[in-house]
Scaffold this motif. Structure first.
Motif, PDB file in Angstrom:
ATOM      1  N   ALA A 123       0.829  -1.211   0.000  1.00  0.00           N
ATOM      2  CA  ALA A 123       0.000   0.000   0.000  1.00  0.00           C
ATOM      3  C   ALA A 123       0.860   1.257   0.000  1.00  0.00           C
ATOM      4  CB  ALA A 123      -0.929  -0.009   1.209  1.00  0.00           C
ATOM      5  N   LYS A 126       1.870   3.046  -3.373  1.00  0.00           N
ATOM      6  CA  LYS A 126       0.871   3.688  -4.222  1.00  0.00           C
ATOM      7  C   LYS A 126       1.452   4.953  -4.845  1.00  0.00           C
ATOM      8  CE  LYS A 126      -3.833   5.545  -4.092  1.00  0.00           C
ATOM      9  NZ  LYS A 126      -5.027   5.779  -3.240  1.00  0.00           N
ATOM     10  N   ASP A 161      -6.658  -6.969  -2.536  1.00  0.00           N
ATOM     11  CA  ASP A 161      -7.593  -5.846  -2.390  1.00  0.00           C
ATOM     12  C   ASP A 161      -6.860  -4.507  -2.515  1.00  0.00           C
ATOM     13  OD1 ASP A 161      -9.754  -7.528  -2.026  1.00  0.00           O
ATOM     14  OD2 ASP A 161      -9.642  -7.483   0.167  1.00  0.00           O
ATOM     15  N   ILE A 162      -5.676  -4.419  -1.933  1.00  0.00           N
ATOM     16  CA  ILE A 162      -4.892  -3.186  -2.017  1.00  0.00           C
ATOM     17  C   ILE A 162      -4.471  -2.924  -3.463  1.00  0.00           C
ATOM     18  CG2 ILE A 162      -2.652  -2.174  -1.406  1.00  0.00           C
ATOM     19  CD1 ILE A 162      -3.020  -3.547   1.373  1.00  0.00           C
ATOM     20  N   ASP A 165      -7.333  -1.657  -5.472  1.00  0.00           N
ATOM     21  CA  ASP A 165      -7.582  -0.243  -5.165  1.00  0.00           C
ATOM     22  C   ASP A 165      -6.602   0.652  -5.922  1.00  0.00           C
ATOM     23  OD1 ASP A 165      -9.692  -0.786  -3.487  1.00  0.00           O
ATOM     24  OD2 ASP A 165      -8.504  -0.670  -1.639  1.00  0.00           O
ATOM     25  N   ALA A 168      -7.858   0.848  -9.407  1.00  0.00           N
ATOM     26  CA  ALA A 168      -9.056   1.681  -9.492  1.00  0.00           C
ATOM     27  C   ALA A 168      -8.715   3.164  -9.447  1.00  0.00           C
ATOM     28  CB  ALA A 168     -10.013   1.328  -8.360  1.00  0.00           C
ATOM     29  N   ASP A 169      -7.653   3.504  -8.749  1.00  0.00           N
ATOM     30  CA  ASP A 169      -7.216   4.899  -8.666  1.00  0.00           C
ATOM     31  C   ASP A 169      -6.451   5.342  -9.901  1.00  0.00           C
ATOM     32  OD1 ASP A 169      -8.377   5.187  -6.201  1.00  0.00           O
ATOM     33  OD2 ASP A 169      -6.539   4.842  -5.064  1.00  0.00           O
ATOM     34  N   LYS A 200     -13.800 -10.538  -7.663  1.00  0.00           N
ATOM     35  CA  LYS A 200     -13.112  -9.403  -7.051  1.00  0.00           C
ATOM     36  C   LYS A 200     -12.818  -8.282  -8.044  1.00  0.00           C
ATOM     37  CE  LYS A 200     -10.885 -11.152  -2.898  1.00  0.00           C
ATOM     38  NZ  LYS A 200     -11.283  -9.973  -2.089  1.00  0.00           N
TER      39      LYS A 200
END
Length: 245
Positions: A123, A126, A161-162, A165, A168-169, A200
């Motif tokens: 994370a 990012k 999941d991270i 994300d 998605a960003d 997912k």
């Protein structure tokens, strides 16, 4: 691994020896569609039976410091699309974000191979990573058997999941890769895994033929996992790759 390895003695004064095991100066397979250099980070706490870089599992495999590695990368700017940080487990290194920023200043795109062992460290990357190759070890309920380490499964799914994300960003692309080991997987579990990843939101996936410690394929790809499994994965994902050992 035909890598460039520079010993600690070759490090510039005061640079320190960081946990890098070497560099593959040119690779066309570590980031699909890109020509890259691959930097190998030493150390991994998991013990997957098909590991193709088992010699990098110990932190003592680190013989290369970052200034020396950066010098190799700088010589290849203009010839490469980017650099992939691999391992071992790349996120094991606390300096990884600094290395990525430094490589980006050279004009290189940044790729990452990870098994999701340290989700929060992932994370923290990012905005620094352009592409992630995330190892998805097995279907739900089967991950710890592959890694040999209790608690691995929760970390891996959290890391997925991270990574999703981050996609998605708009900051990264993601490929989920599963190395096949018929000793621990079945065709049914691979169907289950494909369905789980699709649910997912995974869009890019790959299956890879596992190898034993001697580099020999673990199974006859003409016989297993079978065309029905490959067709299922092909149907579920926008992009799917099947990679022989």
């Amino acid at each position: 691994m035909n890598s460039i390895c520079i010993t600690e003695a070759a490090a510039p004064a005061g640079a320190g020896c960081l946990p890098l095991a070497g560099i593959e100066p040119f690779s066309s397979c570590d980031w699909p569609g890109r020509l890259v250099a691959t930097v190998f980070v030493a150390g991994c706490p998991w013990r997957c039976g098909y590991c193709h870089n088992a010699t990098l599992q110990a932190r003592s495999a680190g013989v290369l410091d970052w200034p020396a590695a950066r010098a190799v990368l700088a010589q290849r700017v203009g010839f490469l699309d980017g650099v992939v940080f691999s391992g071992g487990e790349a996120t094991l290194a606390p300096q990884l974000a600094d290395w990525m920023q430094d490589a980006r200043q050279l004009g290189l795109a940044i790729g990452l191979h990870t098994a999701g062992i340290y989700p929060q460290r992932l994370a923290a990357l990012k905005g620094l990573v352009d592409w992630i190759g995330l190892d998805i070890k097995a279907a739900p309920g089967g991950v710890d058997a592959v890694t040999g380490v209790p608690g691995s499964e929760a970390r891996m799914w959290q890391a997925l999941d991270i990574a999703l994300d981050m996609v998605a960003d708009g900051g990264a692309a993601l490929e989920c890769r599963t190395t096949l080991d018929p000793r621990l997987m079945t065709a049914d579990s691979l169907h289950q895994l494909a369905a789980s990843l699709q649910a997912k939101g995974v869009t890019h996936a790959a299956l890879q033929q596992g190898r034993d410690a001697k580099g020999q394929p673990l199974f006859d790809a003409a016989q297993w996992p079978g065309q029905a499994v490959l067709d299922d994965w092909q149907r579920r994902f926008c992009q799917f790759g099947w990679r022989h050992a």
